[in-house]
Design an enzyme around this catalytic site. Structure first.
Site, PDB file in Angstrom:
ATOM      1  N   ARG C  58      86.134  25.848  68.519  1.00 39.83           N
ATOM      2  CA  ARG C  58      84.797  26.059  67.998  1.00 39.83           C
ATOM      3  C   ARG C  58      84.734  25.716  66.505  1.00 39.83           C
ATOM      4  O   ARG C  58      83.896  24.919  66.071  1.00 39.83           O
ATOM      5  CB  ARG C  58      84.436  27.531  68.196  1.00 39.83           C
ATOM      6  CG  ARG C  58      82.988  27.892  68.142  1.00 39.83           C
ATOM      7  CD  ARG C  58      82.854  29.410  68.377  1.00 39.83           C
ATOM      8  NE  ARG C  58      83.582  29.821  69.569  1.00 39.83           N
ATOM      9  CZ  ARG C  58      83.038  29.885  70.778  1.00 39.83           C
ATOM     10  NH1 ARG C  58      81.770  29.597  70.927  1.00 39.83           N
ATOM     11  NH2 ARG C  58      83.762  30.259  71.815  1.00 39.83           N
ATOM     12  N   THR C  59      85.622  26.288  65.734  1.00 33.50           N
ATOM     13  CA  THR C  59      85.635  26.050  64.288  1.00 33.50           C
ATOM     14  C   THR C  59      85.943  24.590  63.976  1.00 33.50           C
ATOM     15  O   THR C  59      85.300  23.957  63.134  1.00 33.50           O
ATOM     16  CB  THR C  59      86.685  26.962  63.613  1.00 33.50           C
ATOM     17  OG1 THR C  59      86.351  28.321  63.888  1.00 33.50           O
ATOM     18  CG2 THR C  59      86.726  26.736  62.116  1.00 33.50           C
ATOM     19  N   LYS C  88     113.505  22.346  61.722  1.00 31.85           N
ATOM     20  CA  LYS C  88     113.017  23.715  61.530  1.00 31.85           C
ATOM     21  C   LYS C  88     112.776  23.986  60.057  1.00 31.85           C
ATOM     22  O   LYS C  88     113.625  23.747  59.226  1.00 31.85           O
ATOM     23  CB  LYS C  88     114.042  24.716  62.064  1.00 31.85           C
ATOM     24  CG  LYS C  88     113.917  24.992  63.523  1.00 31.85           C
ATOM     25  CD  LYS C  88     114.524  26.369  63.843  1.00 31.85           C
ATOM     26  CE  LYS C  88     114.667  26.541  65.336  1.00 31.85           C
ATOM     27  NZ  LYS C  88     115.937  25.966  65.824  1.00 31.85           N
ATOM     28  N   ARG C 109      93.599  25.605  59.232  1.00 34.22           N
ATOM     29  CA  ARG C 109      93.645  26.823  60.029  1.00 34.22           C
ATOM     30  C   ARG C 109      95.105  27.201  60.183  1.00 34.22           C
ATOM     31  O   ARG C 109      95.917  26.379  60.621  1.00 34.22           O
ATOM     32  CB  ARG C 109      93.048  26.563  61.407  1.00 34.22           C
ATOM     33  CG  ARG C 109      93.197  27.723  62.356  1.00 34.22           C
ATOM     34  CD  ARG C 109      92.148  28.789  62.048  1.00 34.22           C
ATOM     35  NE  ARG C 109      91.933  29.691  63.139  1.00 34.22           N
ATOM     36  CZ  ARG C 109      90.744  30.195  63.445  1.00 34.22           C
ATOM     37  NH1 ARG C 109      89.680  29.867  62.744  1.00 34.22           N
ATOM     38  NH2 ARG C 109      90.606  31.041  64.435  1.00 34.22           N
ATOM     39  N   HIS C 137      88.337  34.183  56.484  1.00 39.73           N
ATOM     40  CA  HIS C 137      87.696  33.101  57.228  1.00 39.73           C
ATOM     41  C   HIS C 137      86.353  32.887  56.521  1.00 39.73           C
ATOM     42  O   HIS C 137      85.294  33.173  57.068  1.00 39.73           O
ATOM     43  CB  HIS C 137      87.516  33.514  58.685  1.00 39.73           C
ATOM     44  CG  HIS C 137      87.110  32.405  59.613  1.00 39.73           C
ATOM     45  ND1 HIS C 137      86.917  31.099  59.185  1.00 39.73           N
ATOM     46  CD2 HIS C 137      86.841  32.395  60.949  1.00 39.73           C
ATOM     47  CE1 HIS C 137      86.552  30.362  60.228  1.00 39.73           C
ATOM     48  NE2 HIS C 137      86.504  31.118  61.288  1.00 39.73           N
TER      49      HIS C 137
END
Lengths: 309, 309, 309
Positions: C58-59, C88, C109, C137
């Site tokens: 969605r974002t 790693k 994100r 957010h």
């Protein structure tokens, strides 16, 4: 390029092959043909959302290519399930009502029959069904019929062999239904003895006066024919290995068999193929399947253009 | 911007570092340098397909950025295996023959050596190899050599330390081969005692008159040097922990070691790094590795431009 | 369209809701409102990288739509972890220093609080925080406040019910903090008895003179109210099934309850919803949540425009 746009007023969503009549198909095919080599900006500023609940790279890339060639842009996801992951049970309807605020057209792939219709019922923007599980895949049927039209110049009066078993229920069923819009067709179903065409297809063909017969091996259906449509028979669905071997041989197109196919006929398959068509057939000009795949872009350009312009 | 385009007639696919001669490299580097800050629409209407059989986000995003900066568009997938999931065994060739109907250039990442060549053999559009397993990664070698060219203004006569072990076979091998096109180079291989340069590299260097030697620790190769190329030595491949510790210390670039590196030399790495380069080195103007990553976009712009314009 | 750009000099990254003052919010809202229907090429040639360490479709799609509507392009990945998979421990900082060579703005994100700030500290291009785990957010808080502003024409003096439990810590906390920039507000927190507003929120509200009270069921907070902000109470976090059932009923908005909500009030939720808002409420003009989702595009257009133009 000025184009007449007959039928545009009836095209607000593309959810089912059943929504098209013959006039509409001709309008779409004319548009597809006119757009085939177009690379312009007619859809500049328009956004297509590819909302895929299951991956289908071929279909997705074909739609994306179509949108980009008309100057539009694309957003999308192959993991649309993730919309509902944060909270079990977000409905498709809620997702569509969010996405219709982000995009000007939604291309939906879903694993449940009827999903496209549900999406279209709530969406403020056009929805195109890119396959809804066992339901429909109307743009595949459109590109199949368009390919016949482009390759052979007509559809009326053709003799078409539709191969397949229960695995191809959706594909051959949609194609048979759409072909029934044309006149004087003869369809030969080529399938294992254990299969038969679905009742709604047979009813429709009878109603529309399309003659048909049923054969059980490819070599019985390639001599008096214009189109051989050959999705893979999914022999692994048959438990008995002896049965599998027997079937595999019967639905496999080889260069030898090609010598019996008429010189003006074409070979089609929705792809992917495994070994139902020998790669030695690829170089034959009658092998139309890669041209068929390319026609998918033109058909989707036509639909996007008609829905958005 | 008018540009001469020497060599363009030879560039139809980019599958191997071996396909370039020195004149071709110079042509690509000139193009890359001219395009570095270009943001225009020269590739308007063209579509690049990023066909990745394994994810490689860095490489994919670099190609996508290059295409977009020239005004083209991008379609793609990081899950190209999915093409063959519906039916085990769809060939790469079939997939390419579909995608070449959707796009004007295919960027292919595959896990099998030779995949790019197979794709190029059937594709109707240019194919660029973005890494084919243990095979080649020619655009990485190009951006490495381009970085040396841009940072130091020349390549002839340089002294280059190539670090690495068996884990970097592909990277250092491709780079050594491409460097051998230049004159009066000296290459110092820096590798554990258990490794050695591959036979084809040694043959090629001898044939081209490139002098070289082999060292077993970084501090033996940093004083009389112009370029230190330092991919991570994959010490976890060594079973013995004592051996691992010993090796780790010997292939780690620290600020202390940097005091012995010439003031005009540069430090390069293909990234990612773990601890083979101390982050305290990042602020040093000789640390060229983030500039090197950016050069990847310019090189890929040049290749796309030469293939598509 | 000529626009005054107050505050632009202060906006180089968007990492926290705390970085905005009231004047800045007004400037962003004016820009968002002016851009809402814009489809132009003002960001032509600019590239946005969507760097998602966890999927948030969605974002991501909302940001992509915003960028495309302003004529920019998008590259990105939902699998940014893959950057560090080859080795790693590649740091976020290294990844950002590569991506800032590919793109003109990075939308990040991440699952760790503080990630956006770390990225902004090393990036040569603007970074927008699209959610950093339990951190912030800020674009969600901005679109929430913008929605109130657009729906009700003002924010000063409103009575706002903020529902939620520990599951919505981030969302309601950010929103409460941003609302505290306005005057004469009254906030009603609606939460289970076992929850309370976080200490920093209470301190801030007291400091800013915002009055507030706490209720334990939705029906106690819907009569004298202008805004009901209703994320789902995550009842599955409560072990006792009896407790769960009791809570579910108390935080569920039904058509019956809607008869008691003032006719000018609005209902908001960040979506997705499960059953905290009955679908029968959707048709009510006070149901603002799908308009709220669309406002996310406008707010992100404003931010991209201010950061890049």
């Amino acid at each position: 390029m000025a184009m007449t746009r007959p039928g545009i007023e009836r095209l607000s969503h593309v959810v089912s092959g059943r929504q098209f009549d013959r006039e509409m198909l001709e309008s779409i095919f004319a548009r597809a043909s006119a757009l085939e080599t177009v690379r312009d900006h007619r859809l500049d500023g328009r956004i297509m959302a590819a909302l895929f609940y299951e991956p289908s790279t071929r279909t997705r890339l074909s739609f994306e290519s179509a949108m980009l060639r008309l100057g539009g842009s694309v957003i999308g996801t192959e993991a649309a399930r993730q919309f509902s992951s944060a909270v079990k049970g977000e409905t498709l309807e809620d997702t569509v009502r969010v996405i219709d605020g982000y995009a000007d057209v939604i291309v939906l792939r879903h694993d449940e029959a009827g999903a496209a219709e549900r999406a279209a019922a709530v969406s403020r923007v056009p929805v195109i069904n890119a396959g809804d599980g066992p339901g429909e895949h109307p743009t595949q049927a459109l590109l199949d019929v368009y390919t016949i039209h482009m390759e052979l110049g007509r559809i009326d009066g053709l003799r078409v062999a539709l191969c397949g078993d229960m695995g191809q229920a959706r594909t051959t069923r949609s194609l048979a239904l759409m072909l029934s819009l044309y006149d004087n067709l003869h369809i030969t179903f080529v399938m294992p003895e254990t299969c038969e065409p679905s009742a709604d297809v047979i009813d429709r063909l009878r109603e529309r006066g399309v003659s048909f017969d049923i054969r059980h091996a490819l070599d019985q259906a390639i001599e008096d024919i214009d189109v051989v449509y050959l999705p893979r028979v999914q022999v692994e669905r048959y438990a008995d290995p002896a049965e599998r071997n027997r079937l595999e041989g019967r639905f496999r197109l080889t260069p030898e068999l090609m010598t019996r196919v008429p010189s003006e006929a074409i070979i089609m398959t929705p792809l992917p193929r495994r070994d139902e068509i020998d790669v030695a057939v690829d170089a034959d000009p009658r092998a139309a399947y890669f041209r068929q795949a390319r026609n998918g872009v033109a058909i989707r350009m036509a639909l996007l253009d008609m829905l958005l312009l």
